[in-house]
Design a protein around this motif. Sequence first.
Motif, PDB file in Angstrom:
ATOM      1  N   PRO A 141       1.151  -1.453   0.237  1.00 49.98           N
ATOM      2  CA  PRO A 141       0.700  -0.072  -0.228  1.00 49.98           C
ATOM      3  C   PRO A 141       1.126   1.046  -0.011  1.00 49.98           C
ATOM      4  O   PRO A 141       2.218   0.916   0.481  1.00 49.98           O
ATOM      5  N   ALA A 142       0.312   2.118   0.028  1.00 50.07           N
ATOM      6  CA  ALA A 142       1.210   3.604  -0.232  1.00 50.07           C
ATOM      7  C   ALA A 142       1.455   3.943   0.883  1.00 50.07           C
ATOM      8  O   ALA A 142       1.267   3.933   2.284  1.00 50.07           O
ATOM      9  N   GLY A 143       3.065   4.610   0.758  1.00 49.68           N
ATOM     10  CA  GLY A 143       3.492   4.651   2.403  1.00 49.68           C
ATOM     11  C   GLY A 143       4.374   4.280   2.813  1.00 49.68           C
ATOM     12  O   GLY A 143       3.539   2.957   3.706  1.00 49.68           O
ATOM     13  N   GLY A 144       5.377   3.134   3.091  1.00 49.82           N
ATOM     14  CA  GLY A 144       6.056   2.695   4.308  1.00 49.82           C
ATOM     15  C   GLY A 144       6.383   1.302   4.041  1.00 49.82           C
ATOM     16  O   GLY A 144       5.420   0.625   3.344  1.00 49.82           O
ATOM     17  N   ARG A 145       6.868   1.098   5.347  1.00 53.92           N
ATOM     18  CA  ARG A 145       7.099  -0.318   4.643  1.00 53.92           C
ATOM     19  C   ARG A 145       5.878  -1.764   5.598  1.00 53.92           C
ATOM     20  O   ARG A 145       5.512  -2.080   5.076  1.00 53.92           O
ATOM     21  N   ALA A 146       5.197  -0.892   6.353  1.00 49.18           N
ATOM     22  CA  ALA A 146       4.270  -1.947   7.406  1.00 49.18           C
ATOM     23  C   ALA A 146       3.246  -1.691   6.446  1.00 49.18           C
ATOM     24  O   ALA A 146       2.884  -1.419   4.209  1.00 49.18           O
ATOM     25  N   GLY A 147       2.630  -3.043   5.644  1.00 45.83           N
ATOM     26  CA  GLY A 147       1.621  -3.997   5.759  1.00 45.83           C
ATOM     27  C   GLY A 147       1.878  -4.222   3.895  1.00 45.83           C
ATOM     28  O   GLY A 147       1.296  -4.872   3.015  1.00 45.83           O
ATOM     29  N   GLN A 148       3.586  -4.653   3.765  1.00 47.09           N
ATOM     30  CA  GLN A 148       4.643  -4.676   2.432  1.00 47.09           C
ATOM     31  C   GLN A 148       4.046  -6.085   2.264  1.00 47.09           C
ATOM     32  O   GLN A 148       4.475  -6.627   3.790  1.00 47.09           O
ATOM     33  N   LEU A 149       3.637  -6.303   1.200  1.00 47.16           N
ATOM     34  CA  LEU A 149       4.620  -8.362   1.157  1.00 47.16           C
ATOM     35  C   LEU A 149       5.546  -8.345   0.061  1.00 47.16           C
ATOM     36  O   LEU A 149       5.566  -7.537  -0.902  1.00 47.16           O
ATOM     37  N   TRP A 150       6.315  -9.484   0.478  1.00 47.01           N
ATOM     38  CA  TRP A 150       8.247  -9.537  -0.947  1.00 47.01           C
ATOM     39  C   TRP A 150       8.276 -10.839  -0.876  1.00 47.01           C
ATOM     40  O   TRP A 150       7.981 -11.525   0.427  1.00 47.01           O
ATOM     41  N   ILE A 151       8.628 -10.394  -1.789  1.00 44.48           N
ATOM     42  CA  ILE A 151       8.445 -12.310  -2.609  1.00 44.48           C
ATOM     43  C   ILE A 151       9.810 -12.790  -2.925  1.00 44.48           C
ATOM     44  O   ILE A 151       9.913 -11.597  -4.076  1.00 44.48           O
ATOM     45  N   HIS A 152      10.781 -13.189  -2.519  1.00 48.88           N
ATOM     46  CA  HIS A 152      12.161 -13.394  -3.304  1.00 48.88           C
ATOM     47  C   HIS A 152      12.132 -14.758  -3.856  1.00 48.88           C
ATOM     48  O   HIS A 152      12.273 -15.451  -3.262  1.00 48.88           O
ATOM     49  N   PHE A 153      12.745 -14.870  -5.318  1.00 50.66           N
ATOM     50  CA  PHE A 153      12.706 -15.447  -5.630  1.00 50.66           C
ATOM     51  C   PHE A 153      14.032 -15.530  -6.273  1.00 50.66           C
ATOM     52  O   PHE A 153      15.060 -15.190  -6.815  1.00 50.66           O
ATOM     53  N   ILE A 154      14.509 -16.598  -5.197  1.00 53.84           N
ATOM     54  CA  ILE A 154      16.319 -16.138  -5.256  1.00 53.84           C
ATOM     55  C   ILE A 154      17.190 -17.260  -6.298  1.00 53.84           C
ATOM     56  O   ILE A 154      16.783 -18.818  -5.739  1.00 53.84           O
ATOM     57  N   ASP A 155      18.154 -17.321  -6.092  1.00 53.00           N
ATOM     58  CA  ASP A 155      18.786 -17.523  -7.638  1.00 53.00           C
ATOM     59  C   ASP A 155      19.774 -18.520  -6.440  1.00 53.00           C
ATOM     60  O   ASP A 155      21.078 -17.924  -5.983  1.00 53.00           O
ATOM     61  N   VAL A 156      19.551 -19.812  -6.360  1.00 48.93           N
ATOM     62  CA  VAL A 156      20.925 -20.539  -5.486  1.00 48.93           C
ATOM     63  C   VAL A 156      20.749 -22.075  -6.748  1.00 48.93           C
ATOM     64  O   VAL A 156      21.677 -22.629  -5.654  1.00 48.93           O
ATOM     65  N   GLY A 157      21.279 -21.514  -7.660  1.00 49.29           N
ATOM     66  CA  GLY A 157      21.610 -22.385  -8.711  1.00 49.29           C
ATOM     67  C   GLY A 157      20.867 -23.130  -9.011  1.00 49.29           C
ATOM     68  O   GLY A 157      20.034 -23.241  -9.128  1.00 49.29           O
ATOM     69  N   HIS A 158      21.335 -24.416  -8.667  1.00 49.19           N
ATOM     70  CA  HIS A 158      20.063 -26.265  -9.630  1.00 49.19           C
ATOM     71  C   HIS A 158      19.331 -25.855  -8.393  1.00 49.19           C
ATOM     72  O   HIS A 158      19.185 -25.701  -7.122  1.00 49.19           O
ATOM     73  N   GLY A 159      18.042 -25.355  -9.191  1.00 47.01           N
ATOM     74  CA  GLY A 159      16.913 -25.408  -7.934  1.00 47.01           C
ATOM     75  C   GLY A 159      16.461 -24.447  -7.694  1.00 47.01           C
ATOM     76  O   GLY A 159      16.510 -23.321  -8.062  1.00 47.01           O
ATOM     77  N   ASP A 160      14.794 -24.349  -6.208  1.00 49.79           N
ATOM     78  CA  ASP A 160      14.030 -23.625  -6.226  1.00 49.79           C
ATOM     79  C   ASP A 160      14.090 -23.087  -4.847  1.00 49.79           C
ATOM     80  O   ASP A 160      14.853 -23.304  -3.928  1.00 49.79           O
TER      81      ASP A 160
END
Length: 244
Positions: free
Chosen positions: A19-38
């Motif tokens: 939502p607008a403004g600030g870190r509160a209420g944010q959803l973060w999804i990280h698709f991480i490069d781990v080489g082989h795999g998910d």
Amino acid sequence: MRTRGLLGWLGLWALILAPAGGRAGQLWIHFIDVGHGDAIWIQAPAEEGADRWLNILIDGGRYAGDCSRLVTYLEAHQLRRGSLIDYMIITHPHTDHYGGLSEVLDAYEVRNIIDSGCPGTKRFKDFLKKVRAEKVQGDKANFVQLRSRPDLKLEWGAVEARILHRDRADLKGMGGDNSRTNNASTVIRLAYGRFSFLLMGDAEGKEREAKADEPRYVERELLDKLGAAALRSTVLKAGHHGSE
């Protein structure tokens, strides 16, 4: 709700919905490069507008120890060793999905651990011994195998999370050998505001040589059970790394 997106290569794809403004209420999804795999790291608001987040890991790549990129990435993004991980999900027992989670168990306290229940190799059974020994502030972690808990509901704060596919011992028509294990993958759909994510693990939809417009396996089951409209999502994490 407005969105603010960050999509870039720094060893990851990260998508931020806020939502607008600030870190509160944010959803973060990280698709991480781990080489082989998910490896997917979700930071979900504990409740709407909250300034506290749930940490959720779905799979962890193949490698641990000196080759691991997962814990290195988590630490680089302020998840310090010894912190709490609320949920760890092992989608299925292939090494490129659970191998790196061994180091996570060493580095963090993991409160809830969810496994498909599909049998694996001796190496996977040894990994599950470590899972069963996990403790959080001296108490045993909550370990669930979906074959024995088909009614499990995910409670991920402000994020609506639903398990769409879970493995069963009597599940038929899911192929043999590696395909059968891939099709044991736990499939999850997340929704947050107007945005949704369909996370397929290694679930397959066809034979390698078959046409792509003739779905089979988990794809066929999901389409038959739920229909295309219920599966429609903003982001698709393709099953089996885009193969089959």
